[in-house]
Write an enzyme that holds these catalytic residues in place. Structure first.
Site, mmCIF file in Angstrom:
data_model
loop_
_atom_site.group_PDB
_atom_site.id
_atom_site.type_symbol
_atom_site.label_atom_id
_atom_site.label_comp_id
_atom_site.label_asym_id
_atom_site.label_seq_id
_atom_site.Cartn_x
_atom_site.Cartn_y
_atom_site.Cartn_z
ATOM 1 N N ARG A 88 37.257 53.409 49.223
ATOM 2 C CA ARG A 88 38.392 54.135 49.753
ATOM 3 C C ARG A 88 39.589 53.248 49.789
ATOM 4 O O ARG A 88 40.850 53.945 49.430
ATOM 5 C CB ARG A 88 38.245 54.448 51.169
ATOM 6 C CG ARG A 88 36.877 55.696 51.286
ATOM 7 C CD ARG A 88 36.806 56.653 50.312
ATOM 8 N NE ARG A 88 35.785 57.712 50.478
ATOM 9 C CZ ARG A 88 34.578 57.372 49.921
ATOM 10 N NH1 ARG A 88 34.333 56.358 49.296
ATOM 11 N NH2 ARG A 88 33.858 58.420 50.186
ATOM 12 N N GLU A 91 40.707 53.103 46.284
ATOM 13 C CA GLU A 91 41.164 54.455 45.948
ATOM 14 C C GLU A 91 42.570 54.635 46.360
ATOM 15 O O GLU A 91 43.546 55.423 45.658
ATOM 16 C CB GLU A 91 40.550 55.671 46.417
ATOM 17 C CG GLU A 91 40.680 56.864 46.022
ATOM 18 C CD GLU A 91 39.697 58.083 46.683
ATOM 19 O OE1 GLU A 91 38.514 57.540 46.339
ATOM 20 O OE2 GLU A 91 40.110 58.802 47.287
ATOM 21 N N SER A 114 54.368 40.387 50.584
ATOM 22 C CA SER A 114 53.589 39.187 50.572
ATOM 23 C C SER A 114 52.102 39.435 50.998
ATOM 24 O O SER A 114 51.934 40.176 52.161
ATOM 25 C CB SER A 114 54.167 38.027 51.309
ATOM 26 O OG SER A 114 53.120 36.681 51.171
#
Lengths: 147, 147, 147, 147, 147, 147, 147, 147, 147, 147
Positions: A88, A91, A114
């Site tokens: 997830r 995604e 960063s």
């Protein structure tokens, strides 16, 4: 012996002992996010911190020493993760990656957020429609400079 | 014509017009995060929202209609992103992925943090050592159920 | 010891004992689909369920405990499966994937069919032209929301 | 001109015309699942069916003829799909693939569930906790034979 | 113990014993093509057949039992094979694959040549210019059906 | 212009004209297998053969000339084919590849079955249980020699 | 129009005009390393710098504007570069990567050498055995911090 | 035993002993860059050098001998490195690779910077804004010659 | 035990014994190129040759027998080799591959240079500018034939 | 316009004109191997050589100029080549790569055979059993040096 074998020993010991990561973190005296990633082989502990961890998980002196060596990082077995929870996050980058890029550049100019000078905090968000996971990430903006 | 050509036209028009994503979002009346991802071809607009976007970027009626079609999502050209800003997010998953997994399961049990019932908010965090990017993500926890 | 070694021990014990998955499921008191996937290292059992499974397959206390730890999921050794039975499911996605997408969006709008709040049931369908495998999948529709 | 250009023309025409796949299917006289996959370039129509589709989408005689040529199948641009809706199906195979395999072999012996002599039906399942997508797949079991 | 370790034991025993696959097949009473693939971990034997194979190769009762479990198929270590003999078959598909497709569809319409209801026979073809390998494959044609 | 554009023109012309590959082959005077693969961009025609093909498909002089240039071979868009018909051949190698290897070496010693000095013939096999595709391949055995 | 088309126009114009990158850099007033990478689509110019570059290469106002948009970075067409000159740098990482890691951690502790707060300078080193390429890289060390 | 097992033994011994690479290098009498890469399995030592290294790390005679065998080089487990420190070098090539190429060809003509006749030196650069890592690389330019 | 373990034993024994491949070849009575590749697990020895090799390296009877079994060939761990020496050969194909193809087809017509009926010879070429490696390859031309 | 479009124009012109590479080489005054690779986009010509090539193939002044720009090298569309002729060279590396490595190191010590300071010559070898392709490669040995 290498860092991976120490990581696996820690994970196995945690299952045997039934300890929580947040309790480990409390004993080390740092956030649960940083301590968990260190125990999972991604961060470098000081010798004192390593001793604490070693005591919790029953590590030998030699194993504790490995916790103080900067590890070869990367905790995932494949380039595209197969685990649903971890996927997830992948995604989110696939769907929102260019949005992150557009909005950060709009606000800050050319550069990056960063991943080193970086903190994150993960907590439960109570919600009547079902509780939510809330993750706050904070990373220093590093600008590309001209030379 | 397909969604990709509409996305490219929007991006090119934005460069010509010198508009900011946050201004586009204000006109649509939603967050800058959601609106930007919709303009970048990742979300589906209602016809009314599409009209607003079309007017801003000078899209035709036909192009506006494409904004209301659910797109094939995924905004990145390669499985491992090459752009440094986007790569940093991928690196966070590589380094912290198993930590996310460990801590969410410790808190919630087996399941995932939804990437669908999901919101995120991105803002500047002023800091004397250099400003920081702060991203707050909130996703519903979805438990695996037994049956 | 890790979850994988426990999974392998279960599979080997099943061959020795000649037990059926559906019998294991009956003893656990849940569907054969869920119980099999749990025994194959994809789901998390409660301690009580783990005891039942441990008794069936002769697992130690420590091994039983591993069944209660949320595993790193993904049961296939390669991104494109090589086993003909499993490949056929991959082929269905390759051939019908965009059809699934078109019809679900037509019916429900933008969102997904959950693979978490998900059940499936697999049974034999008698047919004079040769029996058929019937699989019923049911997953909650999760809409993308605007914010 | 090739099948892909015809598929793209159909998709673009559907956006312009605002037609539903289920209406197209009704005119062709077959299920919405089969007709949609045919329009998306995965199945082969008879000349009569192609004429119906051509009339709906305004295809030329030549374009209609392409619908009657068996296409090179595979509707996804990458081996691991990036679209969240389609990925969920891939995840089901990743998590449940070995379970499918174990249970089908337990019931039927060595062989496969056909993806050719195969039907599927997709519908809405009303549910007070949120509606669900229900997919029923039926494929002939094909046994490996000894020789 | 798993099927792979049994396969490796069979292969090693065959080297020690200096037996030929065709002799093994004769004892099992089936074709050398099917029996070899079963011994190499790709097919499922009945218990009686497994006993014959076990006796030939000196397998234990437990190992024989593994031969009766449907294996996870796929005998090659890489997606594109590196062994020159096996690669030539991959090359045939690369060069002739679209030809196979064109001619089978021309003769049979849309569908596939089954790799399950499938037999093959491999023999020496004497030729004054150098003997040839002759392979005859026969697979049932399976048509896609409309529904 | 290159060989690929000529191949695409041939395929498109074939759809328009409704010709069969076996008729093209008859006019060229060679097998349907070889002629189809040549028209699909995998083999090299003589100038006389190219003229015949050019006349059938309405190619220009320049396009005909391209048919006489040895092409860069490989007819598949991906390393693992997605088309179900072509995939079945790949599956045969995956399941039977080590069997091919074992039996050819048993019969002939170390070497390969040539994919160059190679012929294949594809025909319909009538069968009351459903017709079958029969493919006969014949390739010269080429032994590795010591030096 | 997008950044890539502008990059390609710059490269083509440079071939026509026969200009040197170092002369372009001199006119922009920055190092040849930074200016070349900006012209090759990897860095973001200010509007004033973009005007200078536009004048040199004959870009339109619109094209100049694209130079001021932060690009999607990554200049290589494949994950492992095929060009021999560029591959040598990849090889240095393959051979010396763990050495870089060991020595930087020995000197600085856990952290990275920034690729953002980074400069490099490339020059000829005269040598009687054949001139050498000398590259000096300087990147800020960024420590991982505990939290 | 092979070179990899010797490398792993050296790394483990270094952790136990708490030695620095620069001290190892001083005893061998060469630069820390070369000696570290040799100890990490990338370079070939003379028998005398191997004895020094063996004494430091407690290697057997047989293990020392392995240090004198040219190793199969490549120190990274994946084509795109996952470790953040090493990835930054990969990113430099991704962002600056075509710049390296353009500037080296502008200065030297067609050819490469050797990765074999190559030296590198890594040192700390003090800086009030945070210390920097400075890497100097020097490689012979090798021109392509016509023949 | 399998061929790979025998190969590894030979390599380890060679390091212990300090033998040269050319001496091994002389005892076997064949070229150093063929014998080395056989010892490295790529070619098949006769029983007599295997005995000679076994005696040199101290192999058991069983291990010697493995040398007479045709191995699964392919000596490289990755599709694109990481070792600099071996990579240079891959680079030659990348840079000169289409040239090889153009010139062989110009001279011989459509077909290939055999990698089976193939010999190669590698020797030192003295040169005042630095000695050179000279490799002569000779492979039978195999024409594609029409049928 | 870029180098690739010039390469494609040369190849198309060669088909139209029916010229041989060896004749092109004779006019340029260099070997057919070098000239062919230059025309195929892998080497850099001087302006005088480019003029000769331009005249042969009817290139414009601008196109000729592109021949003098060092190209991004790599002539193959995939990492593992699909063309049978080119694949055979890849197979040689797969089968003989570790042999090349072993024998070159045995003769020369640690280092590589240069692919830059490299020549190759390809010719027909008459043979009563079928003519052979003979390729002679000569590359400077470049030793790794200690520092």
């Amino acid at each position: 012996m290498n860092r991976l074998t120490v990581t696996e020993k820690i994970i196995a010991a945690k299952v045997s002992l039934g300890i929580r990561w947040s309790d480990v973190a409390a004993k080390v005296g740092l956030s649960k996010e940083w301590v968990t990633s260190a125990c999972l082989g991604q961060m470098t502990l000081s010798m004192e911190q390593a001793q604490v961890v070693a005591e919790i998980f029953g590590l030998t002196e030699e194993e504790a020493r490995w916790l103080t060596v900067t590890p070869y990082k990367g905790s995932l077995p494949t380039a595209v993760p197969t685990d649903p929870l971890i996927y997830r996050f992948y995604e989110m980058i696939n769907v929102y990656g260019t949005t992150f890029k557009a909005l950060i550049h709009e606000e800050f100019g050319d550069g990056i957020m960063s991943a080193i000078d970086f903190k994150m905090h993960l907590q439960r968000e109570n919600d009547p429609n079902g509780d939510r996971v809330r993750i706050v990430m904070s990373g220093k903006f590093l600008p590309y400079k001209q030379y």
